[in-house]
Design a protein around this motif. Structure first.
Motif, PDB file in Angstrom:
ATOM      1  N   ILE A 153       1.203  -1.022   0.131  1.00 57.42           N
ATOM      2  CA  ILE A 153       0.056   0.717  -0.170  1.00 57.42           C
ATOM      3  C   ILE A 153       0.733   1.333   0.142  1.00 57.42           C
ATOM      4  CG2 ILE A 153      -2.454   1.138   0.882  1.00 57.42           C
ATOM      5  CD1 ILE A 153      -2.791  -1.303   2.627  1.00 57.42           C
ATOM      6  N   PRO A 154       1.149   1.952  -0.863  1.00 61.44           N
ATOM      7  CA  PRO A 154       1.625   2.857  -1.605  1.00 61.44           C
ATOM      8  C   PRO A 154       1.874   4.253  -0.557  1.00 61.44           C
ATOM      9  CG  PRO A 154       1.847   1.889  -2.876  1.00 61.44           C
ATOM     10  CD  PRO A 154       0.446   1.670  -2.661  1.00 61.44           C
ATOM     11  N   PRO A 155       1.956   4.953   0.827  1.00 61.45           N
ATOM     12  CA  PRO A 155       2.488   5.996   1.117  1.00 61.45           C
ATOM     13  C   PRO A 155       1.825   6.966   0.323  1.00 61.45           C
ATOM     14  CG  PRO A 155       4.213   5.865   1.333  1.00 61.45           C
ATOM     15  CD  PRO A 155       3.688   4.656   0.381  1.00 61.45           C
ATOM     16  N   PRO A 156       0.647   7.854   0.487  1.00 64.24           N
ATOM     17  CA  PRO A 156       1.021   8.873   0.164  1.00 64.24           C
ATOM     18  C   PRO A 156       1.192  10.058   0.634  1.00 64.24           C
ATOM     19  CG  PRO A 156      -1.714   8.820   0.995  1.00 64.24           C
ATOM     20  CD  PRO A 156       0.173   7.862   1.128  1.00 64.24           C
TER      21      PRO A 156
ATOM     22  N   VAL B  72       1.761   6.357   7.914  1.00 66.39           N
ATOM     23  CA  VAL B  72       0.657   6.738   8.551  1.00 66.39           C
ATOM     24  C   VAL B  72      -0.215   6.696   7.600  1.00 66.39           C
ATOM     25  CG1 VAL B  72      -0.153   9.121   9.060  1.00 66.39           C
ATOM     26  CG2 VAL B  72       2.315   8.393   9.617  1.00 66.39           C
ATOM     27  N   HIS B  73      -0.360   6.585   7.207  1.00 66.54           N
ATOM     28  CA  HIS B  73      -0.836   6.167   5.911  1.00 66.54           C
ATOM     29  C   HIS B  73      -2.432   4.658   6.373  1.00 66.54           C
ATOM     30  CE1 HIS B  73       1.165   3.668   4.113  1.00 66.54           C
ATOM     31  NE2 HIS B  73       0.653   2.906   3.499  1.00 66.54           N
ATOM     32  N   GLU B  74      -1.148   3.710   6.615  1.00 63.11           N
ATOM     33  CA  GLU B  74      -1.699   2.526   7.270  1.00 63.11           C
ATOM     34  C   GLU B  74      -2.782   2.570   8.918  1.00 63.11           C
ATOM     35  OE1 GLU B  74       1.101  -0.187   4.488  1.00 63.11           O
ATOM     36  OE2 GLU B  74       1.743   0.625   6.303  1.00 63.11           O
ATOM     37  N   ILE B  75      -1.708   3.702   9.353  1.00 66.71           N
ATOM     38  CA  ILE B  75      -2.020   3.770  10.994  1.00 66.71           C
ATOM     39  C   ILE B  75      -3.487   4.478  11.142  1.00 66.71           C
ATOM     40  CG2 ILE B  75      -1.704   4.580  13.123  1.00 66.71           C
ATOM     41  CD1 ILE B  75       1.329   4.926  12.553  1.00 66.71           C
ATOM     42  N   LEU B  76      -3.782   5.651  10.428  1.00 71.97           N
ATOM     43  CA  LEU B  76      -4.982   6.002  10.316  1.00 71.97           C
ATOM     44  C   LEU B  76      -5.998   5.124   8.977  1.00 71.97           C
ATOM     45  CD1 LEU B  76      -4.038   9.390   8.868  1.00 71.97           C
ATOM     46  CD2 LEU B  76      -4.393   8.947  11.354  1.00 71.97           C
TER      47      LEU B  76
ATOM     48  N   TYR C 229      14.682  -2.748   8.686  1.00 69.36           N
ATOM     49  CA  TYR C 229      13.111  -2.957   8.146  1.00 69.36           C
ATOM     50  C   TYR C 229      13.478  -2.869   6.675  1.00 69.36           C
ATOM     51  CZ  TYR C 229      10.428   0.804   6.070  1.00 69.36           C
ATOM     52  OH  TYR C 229       9.630   1.893   5.430  1.00 69.36           O
ATOM     53  N   THR C 230      12.259  -3.582   6.690  1.00 68.20           N
ATOM     54  CA  THR C 230      11.428  -3.673   5.607  1.00 68.20           C
ATOM     55  C   THR C 230      10.152  -3.033   5.166  1.00 68.20           C
ATOM     56  OG1 THR C 230      10.872  -5.053   5.777  1.00 68.20           O
ATOM     57  CG2 THR C 230      13.201  -5.659   4.920  1.00 68.20           C
ATOM     58  N   PRO C 231       9.773  -2.175   4.297  1.00 67.24           N
ATOM     59  CA  PRO C 231       8.155  -1.742   4.524  1.00 67.24           C
ATOM     60  C   PRO C 231       7.771  -2.597   4.379  1.00 67.24           C
ATOM     61  CG  PRO C 231       9.535  -1.193   2.036  1.00 67.24           C
ATOM     62  CD  PRO C 231      10.592  -2.346   3.324  1.00 67.24           C
ATOM     63  N   ALA C 232       7.884  -3.489   3.664  1.00 67.47           N
ATOM     64  CA  ALA C 232       6.668  -4.625   4.490  1.00 67.47           C
ATOM     65  C   ALA C 232       6.503  -4.318   5.527  1.00 67.47           C
ATOM     66  CB  ALA C 232       6.704  -6.495   3.873  1.00 67.47           C
ATOM     67  N   SER C 233       7.417  -4.853   6.763  1.00 65.18           N
ATOM     68  CA  SER C 233       7.314  -5.614   7.843  1.00 65.18           C
ATOM     69  C   SER C 233       7.107  -3.687   8.418  1.00 65.18           C
ATOM     70  CB  SER C 233       8.684  -5.534   8.450  1.00 65.18           C
ATOM     71  OG  SER C 233       9.677  -4.729   8.385  1.00 65.18           O
ATOM     72  N   GLY C 234       7.085  -3.051   8.338  1.00 65.00           N
ATOM     73  CA  GLY C 234       6.749  -1.597   8.298  1.00 65.00           C
ATOM     74  C   GLY C 234       4.942  -1.852   8.138  1.00 65.00           C
ATOM     75  N   MET C 235       4.737  -2.252   7.042  1.00 65.56           N
ATOM     76  CA  MET C 235       2.842  -2.178   6.979  1.00 65.56           C
ATOM     77  C   MET C 235       2.108  -2.820   8.190  1.00 65.56           C
ATOM     78  SD  MET C 235       0.366  -4.424   5.799  1.00 65.56           S
ATOM     79  CE  MET C 235       1.351  -5.545   4.365  1.00 65.56           C
ATOM     80  N   VAL C 236       3.193  -4.005   8.310  1.00 60.97           N
ATOM     81  CA  VAL C 236       2.502  -4.414   9.506  1.00 60.97           C
ATOM     82  C   VAL C 236       2.880  -4.044  10.581  1.00 60.97           C
ATOM     83  CG1 VAL C 236       1.970  -7.125  10.935  1.00 60.97           C
ATOM     84  CG2 VAL C 236       3.115  -6.591   8.649  1.00 60.97           C
TER      85      VAL C 236
ATOM     86  N   ARG D 255      13.435   0.566  -0.768  1.00 62.00           N
ATOM     87  CA  ARG D 255      13.220   2.372  -1.194  1.00 62.00           C
ATOM     88  C   ARG D 255      12.349   2.424  -2.243  1.00 62.00           C
ATOM     89  NH1 ARG D 255      17.961   1.892  -4.924  1.00 62.00           N
ATOM     90  NH2 ARG D 255      18.652   2.399  -3.559  1.00 62.00           N
ATOM     91  N   ALA D 256      11.530   1.908  -2.181  1.00 58.11           N
ATOM     92  CA  ALA D 256      10.012   1.827  -3.509  1.00 58.11           C
ATOM     93  C   ALA D 256       9.260   2.518  -2.012  1.00 58.11           C
ATOM     94  CB  ALA D 256      10.142   0.595  -3.718  1.00 58.11           C
ATOM     95  N   TYR D 257       8.214   3.512  -2.460  1.00 56.61           N
ATOM     96  CA  TYR D 257       7.715   3.704  -2.266  1.00 56.61           C
ATOM     97  C   TYR D 257       8.353   5.218  -0.443  1.00 56.61           C
ATOM     98  CZ  TYR D 257       5.366  -0.170  -4.278  1.00 56.61           C
ATOM     99  OH  TYR D 257       4.224  -0.208  -5.807  1.00 56.61           O
ATOM    100  N   GLY D 258       9.561   4.972  -0.670  1.00 57.62           N
ATOM    101  CA  GLY D 258       9.613   6.076   0.107  1.00 57.62           C
ATOM    102  C   GLY D 258      10.702   5.964   1.739  1.00 57.62           C
TER     103      GLY D 258
END
Length: 314
Positions: free
Chosen positions: A5-8, A31-35, A111-118, A255-258
């Motif tokens: 889920i890419p962040p805005p 933050v978008h996933e938190i919201l 850190y990886t973006p996927a783990s950050g998503m969870v 690096r993908a999605y910031g």
């Protein structure tokens, strides 16, 4: 591994100053996933659960008092959240190649973006939990409020990033939660002592013991060992290191999605170590205590009435 889920971009820019102030480097990218989580759990609490409950159990739900009705709806949020977050955590654990390659440095600072998503959705749930506890303090009580504050704080520490690897491992505690909720629902639906509650109780005790006591103790030992390595490594070596792409995001997927590709290794502050170890150790002992209480609760519902009377007579 990428965050699905890419962040805005605008939201990342808006939250960057706060993240810098709090030293939570990866938070803007989630933050978008938190919201999303926060709002979705409120929708389940005030919308989905009441509507479905009135359709499926109209008389039972209508006869609940305010406290029981709120607890019923909260249990449905807990049920849906546990199924979702466990599925997401297991998916990342089994499919994220960068996570699998992490050494002790990666397990602490990686850190990886996927783990950050969870982690983001978990933070959204605990933020929702905190808001509900404050709003319904007279019903939820001080214990639930303290738990919500502590869980949210520990989860947010992962955005430093710190312990992001172990955050997913400890999320698997929640594998026992669906069975705990079914046990509670059985009591409220007049199914106390039924075969459904018996089989569910066996599954509850097994998953709770396996996930929280056995798996949780093993993961606690692992993070204690990694923290010990960090504390016994000379500070000059720690501060001069920068984890490469193998630790924080191989093949540029982080690096993908910031998300950052490299993560700086810094000396662990004792307040962080103390808070993390104290909270983790306390929860480990609580898991053992809760398991003993669950055994008593399950046995109580299936002890023959004659045996109960004999014990009371003694």
């Amino acid at each position: 591994m990428r965050d699905p889920i890419p962040p805005p971009t605008m939201l990342v820019q808006l939250t960057q100053p706060l993240a810098d102030k709090l030293d939570l480097k990866t938070m803007p990218y989630h933050v978008h996933e938190i919201l999303i989580g926060f709002l979705a759990y409120h929708f389940i609490l005030y919308g989905l659960s009441p509507v479905i409950s009135k359709l499926l159990w109209p008389k039972t739900y209508a006869n609940f008092n305010r406290r029981t009705r709120l607890n019923w709806d909260i249990h449905w949020v807990s049920m849906i959240q546990a199924l979702f977050i466990n599925g997401a955590a297991l998916y990342v654990i089994f499919t994220d190649p960068e996570r699998k390659e992490m050494d002790w440095k990666g397990r602490l600072w990686g850190y990886t973006p996927a783990s950050g998503m969870v982690q983001g959705f978990a933070a959204g749930y605990f933020l929702w939990d905190l808001q509900v506890c404050l709003q319904h303090f007279s019903i939820c009580g001080m214990g639930a409020l303290v738990h919500a504050i502590g869980a949210l704080a520990i989860t947010c520490i992962g955005f430093k990033p710190f312990g992001n690897y172990y955050g997913l491992s400890f999320i698997l505690y929640e594998l026992s939660t669906p069975f705990l909720n079914v046990h509670w629902f059985c009591d409220k639906l007049g199914l106390t002592g039924s075969k459904l509650q018996l089989y569910n109780g066996i599954a509850l005790l097994f998953t709770f013991f396996a996930c929280r006591v056995v798996w949780g103790s093993y993961q606690s030992f692992m993070i204690y060992s990694d923290i010990y390595k960090a504390l016994t490594t000379p500070a000059s070596q720690l501060t001069s290191l920068l984890m490469d792409d193998d630790v924080c995001g191989r093949n540029s997927s982080a690096r993908a999605y910031g998300g950052p590709v490299s993560c700086e290794i810094t000396e662990l502050p004792m307040w962080l170590v103390s808070v993390y170890l104290a909270g983790n150790t306390a929860l480990s002992f609580l898991n053992i205590y809760w398991f003993s209480q669950m055994v008593k609760a399950v046995r109580k519902r299936f002890v023959p009435a004659e045996d109960t009377k004999v014990k009371k007579g003694q």
